[in-house]
Design a protein around this motif. Structure first.
Motif, mmCIF file in Angstrom:
data_model
loop_
_atom_site.group_PDB
_atom_site.id
_atom_site.type_symbol
_atom_site.label_atom_id
_atom_site.label_comp_id
_atom_site.label_asym_id
_atom_site.label_seq_id
_atom_site.Cartn_x
_atom_site.Cartn_y
_atom_site.Cartn_z
ATOM 1 N N ALA A 76 0.688 -1.178 0.116
ATOM 2 C CA ALA A 76 0.089 -0.015 -0.058
ATOM 3 C C ALA A 76 0.793 1.373 -0.055
ATOM 4 N N LEU A 77 1.695 1.201 0.856
ATOM 5 C CA LEU A 77 2.780 2.300 0.804
ATOM 6 C C LEU A 77 3.575 2.704 -0.490
ATOM 7 N N SER A 78 3.740 1.528 -1.106
ATOM 8 C CA SER A 78 4.482 1.601 -2.480
ATOM 9 C C SER A 78 3.541 2.181 -3.435
ATOM 10 N N ARG A 79 2.373 1.866 -3.186
ATOM 11 C CA ARG A 79 1.355 2.516 -4.344
ATOM 12 C C ARG A 79 0.836 3.827 -3.660
ATOM 13 N N GLY A 80 1.440 4.406 -3.022
ATOM 14 C CA GLY A 80 0.986 5.832 -2.493
ATOM 15 C C GLY A 80 0.042 6.063 -1.532
ATOM 16 N N ALA A 81 -0.308 5.130 -0.682
ATOM 17 C CA ALA A 81 -0.971 5.484 0.559
ATOM 18 C C ALA A 81 -0.252 6.457 1.371
ATOM 19 N N ALA A 82 -0.901 7.304 2.048
ATOM 20 C CA ALA A 82 -0.458 8.398 2.779
ATOM 21 C C ALA A 82 0.110 7.939 4.214
ATOM 22 N N SER A 83 -0.183 6.975 4.733
ATOM 23 C CA SER A 83 0.458 6.298 5.874
ATOM 24 C C SER A 83 0.008 4.709 6.150
ATOM 25 N N CYS A 84 0.799 4.011 6.961
ATOM 26 C CA CYS A 84 0.403 2.751 7.275
ATOM 27 C C CYS A 84 0.960 2.402 8.750
ATOM 28 N N THR A 85 0.058 1.817 9.484
ATOM 29 C CA THR A 85 0.285 1.655 10.903
ATOM 30 C C THR A 85 0.270 -0.195 10.731
ATOM 31 N N PHE A 86 1.661 -0.542 11.220
ATOM 32 C CA PHE A 86 1.774 -2.153 11.108
ATOM 33 C C PHE A 86 1.594 -2.463 12.818
ATOM 34 N N VAL A 87 0.858 -3.798 12.942
ATOM 35 C CA VAL A 87 0.687 -4.255 14.229
ATOM 36 C C VAL A 87 0.891 -5.572 14.124
ATOM 37 N N ASP A 88 1.747 -6.109 15.049
ATOM 38 C CA ASP A 88 2.149 -7.610 15.288
ATOM 39 C C ASP A 88 2.901 -7.934 16.510
ATOM 40 N N ALA A 89 2.428 -9.036 17.265
ATOM 41 C CA ALA A 89 2.720 -9.457 18.642
ATOM 42 C C ALA A 89 4.170 -10.121 18.519
ATOM 43 N N ASN A 90 4.893 -10.475 17.362
ATOM 44 C CA ASN A 90 6.047 -11.093 17.360
ATOM 45 C C ASN A 90 7.372 -10.064 17.148
ATOM 46 N N ARG A 91 8.161 -10.088 18.048
ATOM 47 C CA ARG A 91 9.187 -9.329 18.337
ATOM 48 C C ARG A 91 10.074 -9.124 17.101
ATOM 49 N N SER A 92 10.527 -10.406 16.512
ATOM 50 C CA SER A 92 11.391 -10.452 15.436
ATOM 51 C C SER A 92 10.886 -9.894 14.242
ATOM 52 N N ALA A 93 9.611 -10.328 13.998
ATOM 53 C CA ALA A 93 8.796 -9.777 12.908
ATOM 54 C C ALA A 93 8.828 -8.121 12.708
ATOM 55 N N SER A 94 8.319 -7.735 13.908
ATOM 56 C CA SER A 94 8.308 -6.120 14.285
ATOM 57 C C SER A 94 9.531 -5.582 14.007
ATOM 58 N N GLN A 95 10.600 -6.044 14.553
ATOM 59 C CA GLN A 95 12.054 -5.507 14.393
ATOM 60 C C GLN A 95 12.424 -5.626 12.984
ATOM 61 N N GLN A 96 12.457 -6.556 12.347
ATOM 62 C CA GLN A 96 12.600 -6.811 10.824
ATOM 63 C C GLN A 96 11.845 -5.843 9.898
ATOM 64 N N LEU A 97 10.623 -5.615 10.193
ATOM 65 C CA LEU A 97 9.734 -4.600 9.575
ATOM 66 C C LEU A 97 10.045 -3.358 9.590
ATOM 67 N N LYS A 98 10.538 -2.768 11.026
ATOM 68 C CA LYS A 98 11.209 -1.497 11.075
ATOM 69 C C LYS A 98 12.466 -1.246 10.414
ATOM 70 N N ASN A 99 13.448 -2.261 10.204
ATOM 71 C CA ASN A 99 14.522 -2.283 9.373
ATOM 72 C C ASN A 99 14.132 -2.121 7.913
ATOM 73 N N ASN A 100 13.126 -2.876 7.457
ATOM 74 C CA ASN A 100 12.818 -2.750 5.938
ATOM 75 C C ASN A 100 12.182 -1.191 5.746
ATOM 76 N N LEU A 101 11.664 -0.671 6.589
ATOM 77 C CA LEU A 101 11.083 0.507 6.433
ATOM 78 C C LEU A 101 12.075 1.352 6.463
ATOM 79 N N ASN A 102 13.012 1.391 7.283
ATOM 80 C CA ASN A 102 14.366 2.240 7.086
ATOM 81 C C ASN A 102 15.111 2.142 5.834
ATOM 82 N N THR A 103 15.112 0.699 5.426
ATOM 83 C CA THR A 103 15.845 0.585 4.164
ATOM 84 C C THR A 103 15.131 1.607 3.007
#
Length: 198
Positions: A76-103
């Motif tokens: 969605a962000l790639s296609r022009g969404a103004a914002s996206c909130t990501f929610v997940d209870a897995n620490r590893s998944a959440s951290q990797q997603l933060k890293n990917n957003l930074n990338t």
């Protein structure tokens, strides 16, 4: 996506990648953490979903609940969404997603490491235009999540809600949600609803 018990017990390969299929980040490949049961929504399904959403994504405020790899929200962000909130209870998944957003230098995505129910059981400051729901199967999540979206006023008046669920289970959807599109593939049913004024 978690299609069946066998796949839920699978562990993502260390070399697994998520490929973004459209928009500004098209063809970008991002690492996926090695987490049991963690699988991105397949390319074919994502392509169908974003064909359904068509021009509704640009400028939309989105949430990707039970986001896992964040495949739907990133798309969605790639296609022009103004914002996206990501929610997940897995620490590893959440951290990797933060890293990917930074990338990706994506400043309009935020990650919350928490249970989706806990996240939704609070007051929100901005109604959501699009919500992606892909909870683990056969855990009763949708029956708990759907009422909260309405009770806590998370949804914009004409919000779009995309849901993946096990085909044998059809929860009670709010009466003012209109089914726009639906497809099934084996044990998986995925559908797009539009919230009507009630």
């Amino acid at each position: 996506m978690k299609k069946n018990a066998r796949k839920q017990n699978a562990v993502t390969s260390k070399n697994a990648k998520l490929r973004i299929i459209g928009g500004d980040w098209r063809s970008r490949q991002l690492p996926i953490p090695e987490v049991e049961g963690l699988r991105p929504t397949p390319d074919r399904v994502r392509e169908t979903v974003f064909n359904w959403l068509n021009f509704d994504v640009a400028g939309a405020h989105c949430a990707d609940l039970f986001c896992g790899t964040g495949a739907l929200g990133l798309e969605a962000l790639s296609r022009g969404a103004a914002s996206c909130t990501f929610v997940d209870a897995n620490r590893s998944a959440s951290q990797q997603l933060k890293n990917n957003l930074n990338t990706l230098n994506a400043t309009n995505g935020e990650v919350h490491f928490t249970n989706a129910l806990s996240y939704l059981d609070q007051e929100n400051s901005r109604p959501l235009d699009i919500v992606f729901l892909d909870p683990p199967f056969r855990k009763g999540w949708l029956e708990q999540i759907l009422p909260l979206l309405e009770e806590k006023k998370w949804l914009a008046q004409k919000a779009l809600i995309y849901i993946e669920r096990e085909s044998e289970n059809s929860p009670n959807f709010p009466s003012h949600w209109r089914l726009l599109k639906e497809k099934s593939a084996g044990q998986l049913t995925y559908a797009l609803y539009e919230r009507q004024a009630n």
